[in-house]
Design a protein around this motif. Structure first.
Motif, short mmCIF file in Angstrom:
data_model
loop_
_atom_site.label_atom_id
_atom_site.label_comp_id
_atom_site.label_asym_id
_atom_site.label_seq_id
_atom_site.Cartn_x
_atom_site.Cartn_y
_atom_site.Cartn_z
N ARG A 21 -13.26 -0.91 -6.44
CA ARG A 21 -11.96 -0.41 -6.54
C ARG A 21 -10.70 -1.51 -6.05
N ALA A 44 -6.31 -2.34 -5.71
CA ALA A 44 -4.98 -1.64 -5.87
C ALA A 44 -4.06 -2.75 -4.99
N SER A 67 0.18 -3.17 -2.96
CA SER A 67 1.38 -2.41 -2.39
C SER A 67 2.27 -2.40 -3.43
N THR A 104 -2.79 -1.86 -10.24
CA THR A 104 -2.73 -0.42 -9.81
C THR A 104 -1.96 -0.43 -8.50
N LEU A 105 -1.05 0.60 -8.36
CA LEU A 105 -0.27 0.88 -7.01
C LEU A 105 -1.52 1.47 -6.14
N LEU A 106 -1.41 1.13 -4.89
CA LEU A 106 -2.22 1.57 -3.79
C LEU A 106 -2.00 2.93 -3.44
N ALA A 107 -3.03 3.97 -3.64
CA ALA A 107 -2.64 5.13 -3.47
C ALA A 107 -3.30 5.65 -2.17
N TYR A 108 -2.78 6.44 -1.59
CA TYR A 108 -3.26 7.15 -0.30
C TYR A 108 -4.61 7.59 -0.42
N ALA A 109 -4.97 8.56 -1.43
CA ALA A 109 -6.04 8.99 -1.55
C ALA A 109 -7.31 8.10 -1.95
N THR A 110 -7.06 6.98 -2.87
CA THR A 110 -7.98 5.89 -2.66
C THR A 110 -8.29 5.16 -1.74
N GLU A 137 -8.13 6.44 1.71
CA GLU A 137 -8.81 7.55 2.36
C GLU A 137 -10.22 7.60 1.76
N CYS A 151 -0.89 -1.25 4.15
CA CYS A 151 -2.02 -0.56 3.83
C CYS A 151 -2.19 0.45 5.01
#
Length: 133
Positions: free
Chosen positions: A36, A38, A40, A67-73, A75, A89
């Motif tokens: 993956r 991503a 910020s 791609t934008l860093l997603a919390y779920a990714t 986690e 981060c």
């Protein structure tokens, strides 16, 4: 960590360092690692010099999109490798974190990006060896 670990590469624009790292890991690990990447503050496109530098070693990253860093990714990743994203981060207990101090390829030509690409390859190969151990 599961049988198939997941590695998230994060840099500010997700257009250079993290895209090259993800390209190297996909190339070296095949389907044994979920890869993956991503950012910020993602750019609109992948850095053309990074694309060219990777093409020179037979790795095509032209189909990648910042791609934008997603919390779920973050986690759900086993290993999070940051490359200059600083406080943007998120930190989760129990995750493995690495912070790679690498030159930023933004605005540089392919000649300047090649050494960054090669350093990333070395670090990715070392990380993969540790994941397989």
């Amino acid at each position: 960590m599961s049988d198939k670990p997941s590695v998230l590469f994060v840099c500010v624009h997700n257009a250079g360092r993290s895209q090259m790292a993800a390209g190297w890991l996909r190339h070296l690990a095949g389907d044994t690692v979920e890869v993956r990447s991503a950012g910020s503050a993602p750019a609109d496109t992948v850095n053309p010099a990074a694309v060219e530098a990777m093409r020179e070693v037979g790795i095509d990253i032209t189909d990648q999109t910042p791609t934008l860093l997603a919390y779920a990714t973050a986690e759900s990743s086993d290993v999070i490798v940051t490359m200059g994203c600083g406080d943007a981060c998120p930190v989760f207990p129990g995750k493995r974190y690495e912070d790679w101090q690498l030159a930023d390829p933004a605005g540089k030509g392919v000649e300047a990006v090649r050494p960054i690409r090669d350093e990333i390859r070395t670090r990715v190969a070392d990380l993969l060896a540790e994941l397989r151990a």
